[in-house]
Scaffold this motif. Structure first.
Motif, PDB file in Angstrom:
ATOM      1  N   THR A  98       8.995 -17.951  14.937  1.00 17.57           N
ATOM      2  CA  THR A  98       7.696 -17.428  15.021  1.00 17.57           C
ATOM      3  C   THR A  98       7.818 -16.057  15.282  1.00 17.57           C
ATOM      4  OG1 THR A  98       8.101 -17.752  17.379  1.00 17.57           O
ATOM      5  CG2 THR A  98       6.922 -19.496  16.208  1.00 17.57           C
ATOM      6  N   MET A  99       8.742 -15.268  16.110  1.00 18.84           N
ATOM      7  CA  MET A  99       8.982 -13.935  16.230  1.00 18.84           C
ATOM      8  C   MET A  99       9.169 -13.326  14.829  1.00 18.84           C
ATOM      9  SD  MET A  99      11.770 -11.790  18.315  1.00 18.84           S
ATOM     10  CE  MET A  99      10.951 -12.065  20.021  1.00 18.84           C
ATOM     11  N   VAL A 100      10.063 -13.614  13.805  1.00 19.72           N
ATOM     12  CA  VAL A 100      10.046 -13.290  12.603  1.00 19.72           C
ATOM     13  C   VAL A 100       8.972 -13.234  11.790  1.00 19.72           C
ATOM     14  CG1 VAL A 100      11.181 -13.466  10.372  1.00 19.72           C
ATOM     15  CG2 VAL A 100      12.498 -13.575  12.313  1.00 19.72           C
ATOM     16  N   LEU A 101       8.149 -14.221  11.905  1.00 21.68           N
ATOM     17  CA  LEU A 101       6.644 -14.358  11.171  1.00 21.68           C
ATOM     18  C   LEU A 101       5.624 -13.468  11.655  1.00 21.68           C
ATOM     19  CD1 LEU A 101       6.259 -18.317  10.849  1.00 21.68           C
ATOM     20  CD2 LEU A 101       6.780 -16.693   8.886  1.00 21.68           C
ATOM     21  N   MET A 102       5.935 -13.101  12.977  1.00 23.26           N
ATOM     22  CA  MET A 102       4.833 -12.075  13.415  1.00 23.26           C
ATOM     23  C   MET A 102       5.058 -10.933  13.241  1.00 23.26           C
ATOM     24  SD  MET A 102       2.006 -12.564  15.367  1.00 23.26           S
ATOM     25  CE  MET A 102       0.876 -11.729  16.190  1.00 23.26           C
ATOM     26  N   GLY A 103       6.464 -10.332  13.504  1.00 15.66           N
ATOM     27  CA  GLY A 103       6.934  -8.963  13.224  1.00 15.66           C
ATOM     28  C   GLY A 103       6.684  -8.751  11.595  1.00 15.66           C
ATOM     29  N   CYS A 104       6.938  -9.800  10.743  1.00 16.72           N
ATOM     30  CA  CYS A 104       6.951  -9.362   9.520  1.00 16.72           C
ATOM     31  C   CYS A 104       5.433  -9.363   8.958  1.00 16.72           C
ATOM     32  CB  CYS A 104       7.695 -10.377   8.227  1.00 16.72           C
ATOM     33  SG  CYS A 104       9.789 -10.114   8.693  1.00 16.72           S
ATOM     34  N   GLY A 105       4.664 -10.258   9.449  1.00 14.83           N
ATOM     35  CA  GLY A 105       3.241 -10.163   9.300  1.00 14.83           C
ATOM     36  C   GLY A 105       2.360  -9.016   9.724  1.00 14.83           C
ATOM     37  N   SER A 106       2.860  -8.429  10.756  1.00 15.50           N
ATOM     38  CA  SER A 106       2.503  -7.268  11.186  1.00 15.50           C
ATOM     39  C   SER A 106       2.680  -5.761  10.305  1.00 15.50           C
ATOM     40  CB  SER A 106       2.832  -6.955  12.694  1.00 15.50           C
ATOM     41  OG  SER A 106       2.063  -5.679  12.858  1.00 15.50           O
ATOM     42  N   PHE A 107       3.993  -5.989   9.934  1.00 16.66           N
ATOM     43  CA  PHE A 107       4.520  -5.051   9.097  1.00 16.66           C
ATOM     44  C   PHE A 107       3.949  -4.992   7.679  1.00 16.66           C
ATOM     45  CE2 PHE A 107       7.945  -3.241   6.048  1.00 16.66           C
ATOM     46  CZ  PHE A 107       8.228  -1.981   6.652  1.00 16.66           C
ATOM     47  N   LEU A 108       3.760  -5.977   7.147  1.00 20.44           N
ATOM     48  CA  LEU A 108       2.979  -6.167   5.894  1.00 20.44           C
ATOM     49  C   LEU A 108       1.611  -5.818   5.829  1.00 20.44           C
ATOM     50  CD1 LEU A 108       4.623  -9.459   4.493  1.00 20.44           C
ATOM     51  CD2 LEU A 108       5.204  -7.210   3.769  1.00 20.44           C
ATOM     52  N   ILE A 109       0.777  -5.847   7.097  1.00 24.71           N
ATOM     53  CA  ILE A 109      -0.334  -5.436   7.157  1.00 24.71           C
ATOM     54  C   ILE A 109      -0.385  -3.836   7.150  1.00 24.71           C
ATOM     55  CG2 ILE A 109      -2.518  -5.072   8.650  1.00 24.71           C
ATOM     56  CD1 ILE A 109      -1.809  -7.853   9.693  1.00 24.71           C
ATOM     57  N   GLY A 110       0.555  -3.165   7.621  1.00 23.58           N
ATOM     58  CA  GLY A 110       0.684  -1.804   7.678  1.00 23.58           C
ATOM     59  C   GLY A 110       1.166  -1.285   6.274  1.00 23.58           C
ATOM     60  N   LEU A 111       1.512  -2.214   5.126  1.00 21.59           N
ATOM     61  CA  LEU A 111       1.658  -1.765   3.947  1.00 21.59           C
ATOM     62  C   LEU A 111       0.467  -2.113   2.851  1.00 21.59           C
ATOM     63  CD1 LEU A 111       5.402  -2.729   3.477  1.00 21.59           C
ATOM     64  CD2 LEU A 111       4.771  -0.645   3.892  1.00 21.59           C
ATOM     65  N   LEU A 112      -0.539  -2.846   3.240  1.00 21.02           N
ATOM     66  CA  LEU A 112      -1.691  -3.409   2.568  1.00 21.02           C
ATOM     67  C   LEU A 112      -2.249  -2.287   2.014  1.00 21.02           C
ATOM     68  CD1 LEU A 112      -3.294  -6.448   4.212  1.00 21.02           C
ATOM     69  CD2 LEU A 112      -2.034  -6.583   2.335  1.00 21.02           C
ATOM     70  N   PRO A 113      -2.446  -2.424   0.793  1.00 17.00           N
ATOM     71  CA  PRO A 113      -3.543  -1.686  -0.109  1.00 17.00           C
ATOM     72  C   PRO A 113      -5.066  -1.994   0.436  1.00 17.00           C
ATOM     73  CG  PRO A 113      -2.179  -2.722  -1.702  1.00 17.00           C
ATOM     74  CD  PRO A 113      -1.859  -3.344  -0.371  1.00 17.00           C
ATOM     75  N   THR A 114      -5.857  -0.887   0.438  1.00 18.20           N
ATOM     76  CA  THR A 114      -7.172  -1.178   0.863  1.00 18.20           C
ATOM     77  C   THR A 114      -8.081  -1.641  -0.223  1.00 18.20           C
ATOM     78  OG1 THR A 114      -7.773   1.179   0.396  1.00 18.20           O
ATOM     79  CG2 THR A 114      -6.992   0.743   2.518  1.00 18.20           C
ATOM     80  N   TYR A 115      -9.543  -1.694  -0.022  1.00 16.07           N
ATOM     81  CA  TYR A 115     -10.360  -2.206  -0.833  1.00 16.07           C
ATOM     82  C   TYR A 115     -10.460  -1.478  -2.161  1.00 16.07           C
ATOM     83  CZ  TYR A 115     -14.542  -4.308  -2.680  1.00 16.07           C
ATOM     84  OH  TYR A 115     -15.467  -4.991  -3.518  1.00 16.07           O
ATOM     85  N   ASP A 116     -10.552   0.068  -1.743  1.00 15.95           N
ATOM     86  CA  ASP A 116     -10.538   1.098  -2.801  1.00 15.95           C
ATOM     87  C   ASP A 116      -9.490   0.854  -4.136  1.00 15.95           C
ATOM     88  OD1 ASP A 116     -12.802   1.835  -1.864  1.00 15.95           O
ATOM     89  OD2 ASP A 116     -11.804   3.658  -0.518  1.00 15.95           O
ATOM     90  N   ALA A 117      -8.216   0.321  -3.613  1.00 16.91           N
ATOM     91  CA  ALA A 117      -7.014   0.363  -4.189  1.00 16.91           C
ATOM     92  C   ALA A 117      -7.064  -1.138  -5.118  1.00 16.91           C
ATOM     93  CB  ALA A 117      -5.734   0.631  -3.498  1.00 16.91           C
ATOM     94  N   ILE A 118      -7.355  -2.332  -4.588  1.00 18.04           N
ATOM     95  CA  ILE A 118      -7.116  -3.449  -5.113  1.00 18.04           C
ATOM     96  C   ILE A 118      -8.254  -4.215  -4.968  1.00 18.04           C
ATOM     97  CG2 ILE A 118      -4.433  -3.515  -4.803  1.00 18.04           C
ATOM     98  CD1 ILE A 118      -5.109  -5.320  -2.737  1.00 18.04           C
ATOM     99  N   GLY A 119      -9.479  -3.915  -4.530  1.00 19.47           N
ATOM    100  CA  GLY A 119     -10.632  -4.509  -4.593  1.00 19.47           C
ATOM    101  C   GLY A 119     -10.618  -5.816  -3.510  1.00 19.47           C
ATOM    102  N   VAL A 120     -11.227  -7.052  -4.020  1.00 23.01           N
ATOM    103  CA  VAL A 120     -11.378  -8.038  -3.076  1.00 23.01           C
ATOM    104  C   VAL A 120     -10.105  -8.744  -2.562  1.00 23.01           C
ATOM    105  CG1 VAL A 120     -11.382  -9.734  -4.805  1.00 23.01           C
ATOM    106  CG2 VAL A 120     -12.803 -10.092  -2.877  1.00 23.01           C
ATOM    107  N   TRP A 121      -9.150  -8.436  -3.334  1.00 22.79           N
ATOM    108  CA  TRP A 121      -7.692  -8.674  -2.897  1.00 22.79           C
ATOM    109  C   TRP A 121      -7.177  -8.354  -1.718  1.00 22.79           C
ATOM    110  CZ3 TRP A 121      -5.493 -13.089  -4.361  1.00 22.79           C
ATOM    111  CH2 TRP A 121      -5.813 -13.467  -5.762  1.00 22.79           C
ATOM    112  N   ALA A 122      -7.773  -7.210  -1.308  1.00 23.22           N
ATOM    113  CA  ALA A 122      -7.348  -6.473   0.062  1.00 23.22           C
ATOM    114  C   ALA A 122      -7.718  -7.361   1.304  1.00 23.22           C
ATOM    115  CB  ALA A 122      -8.016  -4.824   0.114  1.00 23.22           C
ATOM    116  N   PRO A 123      -9.077  -7.702   1.235  1.00 21.15           N
ATOM    117  CA  PRO A 123      -9.255  -8.376   2.384  1.00 21.15           C
ATOM    118  C   PRO A 123      -8.779  -9.832   2.279  1.00 21.15           C
ATOM    119  CG  PRO A 123     -11.192  -8.255   1.195  1.00 21.15           C
ATOM    120  CD  PRO A 123     -10.387  -7.273   0.577  1.00 21.15           C
TER     121      PRO A 123
END
Length: 317
Positions: A98-123
């Protein structure tokens, strides 16, 4: 004078292990809540514009908090799933997962492209990662508390309330850390904060994850689980038995719902509301930090009191 026996000079191995488990629960829950609450704070500030830009501002804010809600909806399922496998495989392995899932999930949110970059896939990706975080925290908090209580049951059963409070302290500690980091980056000029500053708190979660894993790997498995491994397995999963008589679970959920509602309002909606009504981001985040610091003092005091006068009077008060 005769020298004191070793047991009087230093704690027993069981007590030392209990302290280590309590520290592991504290750090683990702090990591989980840091990640969870960073999302709520940043969602209140900028996610409406970054991930739902074509919506009306109010609708964008609602949509941003809708992804926040997705994490809460996943939490009960995470508690059931990780609780089940915790009974089968072991508490420690599930807590590491659970700790790995939470930490990696948060880290990946920090890398997410925004709506302007990939459109509806961002949300879409944002909601997916929120569900992963919700599953993880649903398993983490219950599992960490159970681990501490089972170790305390063996060594200092009369102080279960105090020892279990260390896990609960992770929530306000994670709130202090998240509010502190977001306060620092929110001092950036608004365009820089929206461009890259909001990512920093999410990316820093990888450091907390490394520290938490280092401590948690040194923790011994729950003695009650080790004992239960040699006992006959129940015919049905425990959750089935619980759901056949749901009244105690529903009553317990209602006991805790007020505090969790207040926490969610404090760390999420209140930030957006206050900023919209003229308060600056640093002012609001400072208020959240002060409130969390108060909780860091009250929580262990109330837990220790519950060991003396009972849980019910403390909860009612």
């Amino acid at each position: 004078m005769q020298p004191s026996p070793p047991s009087a000079r230093q704690p027993s191995p069981d007590t030392r292990q209990l302290r280590r488990v309590a520290l592991s629960g504290l750090l683990g829950t702090a990591v989980e809540f840091y990640d969870f609450l960073v999302y709520g704070t940043v969602a209140a500030l900028v996610f409406g514009d970054l991930f739902f830009p074509r919506a009306d501002p109010a609708v964008g804010t609602i949509a941003a908090f809708g992804t926040f809600a997705a994490g809460y909806l996943a939490r009960p399922l995470g508690g059931i799933v990780f609780g089940h496998f915790g009974d089968r495989i072991g508490r420690k392995s599930m807590m590491l997962l659970t700790m790995v899932l939470m930490g990696c999930g948060s880290f990946l949110i920090g890398l997410l492209p925004t709506y302007d970059a990939i459109g509806v896939w961002a949300p879409v990706l944002l909601v997916t990662l929120r569900v992963v975080q919700g599953l993880a925290i649903g398993g983490e908090w219950g599992g960490a508390t159970l681990m501490v209580v089972e170790h305390a049951e063996r060594t200092q059963g009369a102080r279960r309330g105090l020892w279990s409070s260390f896990t609960q302290l992770g929530a306000p500690l994670g709130s202090v850390l998240s509010a502190g980091v977001v306060t620092l980056v929110s001092a950036l000029p608004d365009d820089e904060f929206r461009a890259w500053g909001w990512r920093v708190p999410f990316l820093l979660s990888i450091v907390l994850l490394a520290v938490g894993l280092f401590v948690r790997l040194k923790v011994a498995e729950s003695p009650l689980f080790a004992q239960a491994k040699h006992e006959p397995k129940p015919d049905r999963p425990p959750v089935v038995e619980v759901l056949r008589r749901p009244k105690p679970v529903l009553l317990a959920a209602c006991v805790g719902i007020g505090a969790f509602t207040a926490q969610s309002l404090l760390t999420g909606f209140m930030i957006s509301y206050a900023v919209d009504h003229g308060y600056t981001r640093p002012q609001v985040l400072t208020a959240v930090t002060i409130a969390s610091c108060v909780a860091l003092v009250v929580l262990p005091a109330a837990s220790a009191l519950s060991d003396r006068v009972g849980r019910r009077p403390v909860v009612l008060a």
